[in-house]
Design a protein around this motif. Structure first.
Motif, mmCIF file in Angstrom:
data_model
loop_
_atom_site.group_PDB
_atom_site.id
_atom_site.type_symbol
_atom_site.label_atom_id
_atom_site.label_comp_id
_atom_site.label_asym_id
_atom_site.label_seq_id
_atom_site.Cartn_x
_atom_site.Cartn_y
_atom_site.Cartn_z
ATOM 1 N N UNK A 209 70.372 52.783 53.311
ATOM 2 C CA UNK A 209 71.103 52.561 54.562
ATOM 3 C C UNK A 209 72.489 52.051 54.233
ATOM 4 N N UNK A 210 73.417 52.283 55.168
ATOM 5 C CA UNK A 210 74.792 51.789 55.027
ATOM 6 C C UNK A 210 75.153 51.093 56.329
ATOM 7 N N UNK A 211 75.616 49.847 56.217
ATOM 8 C CA UNK A 211 75.987 49.050 57.388
ATOM 9 C C UNK A 211 77.503 48.996 57.525
ATOM 10 N N UNK A 212 77.961 49.051 58.781
ATOM 11 C CA UNK A 212 79.384 48.898 59.092
ATOM 12 C C UNK A 212 79.541 47.865 60.202
ATOM 13 N N UNK A 213 80.717 47.235 60.270
ATOM 14 C CA UNK A 213 80.901 46.147 61.230
ATOM 15 C C UNK A 213 81.255 46.618 62.629
ATOM 16 N N UNK A 214 81.690 47.873 62.779
ATOM 17 C CA UNK A 214 81.975 48.367 64.125
ATOM 18 C C UNK A 214 81.830 49.891 64.161
ATOM 19 N N UNK A 215 81.799 50.423 65.378
ATOM 20 C CA UNK A 215 81.578 51.850 65.569
ATOM 21 C C UNK A 215 82.723 52.711 65.030
ATOM 22 N N UNK A 216 84.007 52.334 65.214
ATOM 23 C CA UNK A 216 85.080 53.178 64.674
ATOM 24 C C UNK A 216 85.007 53.377 63.162
ATOM 25 N N UNK A 217 84.682 52.309 62.418
ATOM 26 C CA UNK A 217 84.574 52.450 60.963
ATOM 27 C C UNK A 217 83.373 53.334 60.614
ATOM 28 N N UNK A 218 82.271 53.169 61.323
ATOM 29 C CA UNK A 218 81.113 54.027 61.086
ATOM 30 C C UNK A 218 81.468 55.491 61.322
ATOM 31 N N UNK A 219 82.151 55.782 62.429
ATOM 32 C CA UNK A 219 82.468 57.163 62.778
ATOM 33 C C UNK A 219 83.387 57.785 61.721
ATOM 34 N N UNK A 220 84.329 57.010 61.194
ATOM 35 C CA UNK A 220 85.224 57.534 60.156
ATOM 36 C C UNK A 220 84.413 57.973 58.936
ATOM 37 N N UNK A 221 83.450 57.134 58.542
ATOM 38 C CA UNK A 221 82.626 57.473 57.387
ATOM 39 C C UNK A 221 81.632 58.590 57.703
ATOM 40 N N UNK A 222 81.161 58.654 58.937
ATOM 41 C CA UNK A 222 80.256 59.733 59.325
ATOM 42 C C UNK A 222 80.961 61.082 59.242
ATOM 43 N N UNK A 223 82.249 61.115 59.564
ATOM 44 C CA UNK A 223 83.017 62.350 59.437
ATOM 45 C C UNK A 223 83.194 62.745 57.971
ATOM 46 N N UNK A 224 83.272 61.735 57.105
ATOM 47 C CA UNK A 224 83.469 62.006 55.680
ATOM 48 C C UNK A 224 82.156 62.397 55.003
ATOM 49 N N UNK A 225 81.045 61.806 55.479
ATOM 50 C CA UNK A 225 79.734 62.053 54.875
ATOM 51 C C UNK A 225 78.717 62.443 55.954
ATOM 52 N N UNK A 226 78.906 63.577 56.613
ATOM 53 C CA UNK A 226 78.039 63.941 57.739
ATOM 54 C C UNK A 226 76.566 64.084 57.360
ATOM 55 N N UNK A 227 76.277 64.471 56.138
ATOM 56 C CA UNK A 227 74.886 64.674 55.731
ATOM 57 C C UNK A 227 74.117 63.369 55.600
ATOM 58 N N UNK A 228 74.823 62.251 55.550
ATOM 59 C CA UNK A 228 74.162 60.957 55.405
ATOM 60 C C UNK A 228 74.371 60.057 56.620
ATOM 61 N N UNK A 229 74.971 60.583 57.661
ATOM 62 C CA UNK A 229 75.303 59.761 58.829
ATOM 63 C C UNK A 229 74.070 59.182 59.517
ATOM 64 N N UNK A 230 72.909 59.806 59.342
ATOM 65 C CA UNK A 230 71.698 59.273 59.977
ATOM 66 C C UNK A 230 71.259 57.960 59.350
ATOM 67 N N UNK A 231 71.830 57.612 58.207
ATOM 68 C CA UNK A 231 71.505 56.346 57.546
ATOM 69 C C UNK A 231 72.499 55.241 57.900
ATOM 70 N N UNK A 232 73.511 55.563 58.673
ATOM 71 C CA UNK A 232 74.563 54.606 58.990
ATOM 72 C C UNK A 232 74.171 53.764 60.210
ATOM 73 N N UNK A 233 74.495 52.477 60.160
ATOM 74 C CA UNK A 233 74.181 51.566 61.255
ATOM 75 C C UNK A 233 75.357 50.625 61.486
ATOM 76 N N UNK A 234 75.608 50.297 62.744
ATOM 77 C CA UNK A 234 76.564 49.235 63.064
ATOM 78 C C UNK A 234 75.804 47.912 63.051
ATOM 79 N N UNK A 235 76.230 47.014 62.188
ATOM 80 C CA UNK A 235 75.697 45.654 62.141
ATOM 81 C C UNK A 235 76.906 44.743 62.323
ATOM 82 N N UNK A 236 77.225 44.464 63.577
ATOM 83 C CA UNK A 236 78.425 43.681 63.891
ATOM 84 C C UNK A 236 78.269 42.248 63.394
#
Length: 452
Positions: A209-236
């Protein structure tokens, strides 16, 4: 609803977390509250927790320390101080080699190259070898079930990488910031194919899993790594405990506006001062009011030049600087204020951990930052939020005047309602579901391995 604290499990069945956090208490640097709270939350949820962190001396000789925070680390947590050496943290000139003293610029270039040879991260790359050894030693003595690395520095991800490659142990990457994204400008910092890009892609490819502090940062990384975006979570970040409710009665004889936080070079204190000065000419109430600034004057131990220049104008404008405040004293500081100043650097991806704590006070908040900042998403539904459309002095002055009027009129009942609204930002609401899911994953892996 925050999950109840589970009944402690027997020692032989508790999962073991290896938590990697270079800046762990007593560090007072950026992100330390997140590392402190995360380690404590896992311990409270029934995990054995071992922390790999930099030595205390690293912080006493550079950024400074907060011993009050260190005293609140769960006593069950084992802290392993991993030797760390970097030229950037060597402030004792007596320890400098002659080559550095005589040709510091050339020496710094060569030193940076040596650090990046081990791992592509300036200042911290050289820590890789010591971290790997420490992680393997911990696992040998007490088998690890999960590794969680908190970055930056991003070398904190190395123990997870090593234990996963050698033993198949799952790891989680916690991005308190971003590695390839400049959160202020939105630019990508490392081109595709660079060492940083290759390392990040491999780490994210294999992370549980990969944690990010907010949705905009998560979305930026999801665009860069779309195949792994299902493992991304916002943990504010959230807040740890609500600041003490204030019993202050705002007076038309003058109000107190407060700022609590680190004033780095990215924080537009100059814009705040310009707006405040103008507001005092437009409003008799603000002319009789004052601003209190609390916090460090940089993430490092040396005050930034921008704030140093501004301080010469403070006294004539009713602004006072009160220095740093220890974690245990922050709640009491908020009781001094009638309204709050959220002053942040510009950036779509900037949130700041303080926004949650500010919301929890229930006080009116003036946002002195780009309206596109991610902090705006947090406060959008707040009852007493006064954002600015731009950072022009006149716009800031208008927001200050509106907030002053609101502070004067705010009733204890309205403040209590605002505090209740902010309970959604308690840190436990962010961490507890993630910790519970990770506990389930570890239990499932143990059952699967036992069945083989």
């Amino acid at each position: 609803m925050i999950a109840p604290t589970p009944t402690p499990a027997p020692a032989e069945t508790r999962p073991h977390l290896l938590y990697v956090a270079w800046g762990f208490p007593p560090s007072r640097g950026g992100g330390v509250y997140r590392t402190w709270a995360t380690a404590n939350a896992f311990a409270a949820a029934g995990w054995d927790v071992t922390v790999l962190a930099a030595p205390r001396e690293t912080f006493t000789m550079s950024t400074g320390i907060d011993e009050s925070l260190e005293r609140t680390v769960d006593p069950s947590i084992e802290i392993v101080r991993v030797p760390f050496h970097s030229a950037a943290f060597e402030s004792d000139l007596r320890r400098w080699p002659r080559s550095r003293a005589t040709a510091p610029e050339l020496w710094n270039v060569l030193s940076s190259r040596r650090e990046r040879k081990s791992f592509p991260e300036r200042t911290y790359g050289g820590w890789r070898s010591a971290l790997e050894s420490a992680a393997l030693e911990v696992h040998d003595g007490h088998p690890v079930d999960l590794v969680l690395g908190s970055a930056n520095p991003h070398v904190d991800f190395i123990p997870g990488h090593v234990l996963h490659e050698r033993f198949g142990i799952p790891y989680v990457m916690d991005y308190r910031d971003a590695w390839q994204l400049d959160v202020f400008s939105g630019a990508r910092l490392s081109p595709e194919g660079s060492a940083v890009a290759r390392w990040e892609r491999e780490l994210i490819e294999n992370a549980h899993a990969v944690w990010f502090v907010n949705e905009p940062i998560l979305r930026w990384h999801a665009d860069l790594y779309p195949a792994r975006a299902d493992r991304f979570h916002v943990v504010a970040n959230g807040y740890d405990s609500p600041p003490e409710p204030t019993d202050r009665m705002p007076s038309d004889q003058g109000l107190v506006f407060g700022y609590v936080g680190t004033m780095s070079a990215a924080v537009p204190v100059d814009r705040l001062v310009a707006g405040w000065r103008l507001a005092r000419t437009r409003s008799p109430l603000l002319a009789a009011s004052r601003v209190e600034l609390w916090g460090h004057l940089n993430h490092a131990g040396i005050p930034n030049e921008a704030i140093a220049r501004q301080m010469s104008t403070f006294a004539e404008n009713g602004i006072t600087y009160h220095g740093a405040v220890a974690k245990k004293e922050v709640g009491a500081v908020y009781t001094r204020f009638d309204a709050l100043l959220l002053v942040l650097g510009t950036g779509r991806y900037v949130t700041s951990g303080k926004v949650y704590e500010y919301a929890a006070t229930g006080l009116p908040i003036v946002s002195v930052h780009d309206p596109g900042n991610a902090a705006s998403d947090v406060l959008r539904d707040a009852a007493a939020w006064y954002p600015v459309a731009d950072l022009e002095p006149s716009t800031i002055a208008d927001a200050l005047i509106d907030a002053a009027d609101a502070a004067l009129d705010q009733t204890p009942e309205a403040r209590a309602t605002a505090r209740e609204w902010a309970t959604q930002f308690q840190r436990g609401r962010q961490l507890d579901p993630q910790i519970a899911a990770l506990h389930t994953m570890v239990d499932d892996r143990r059952r699967t391995e036992a069945a083989r």
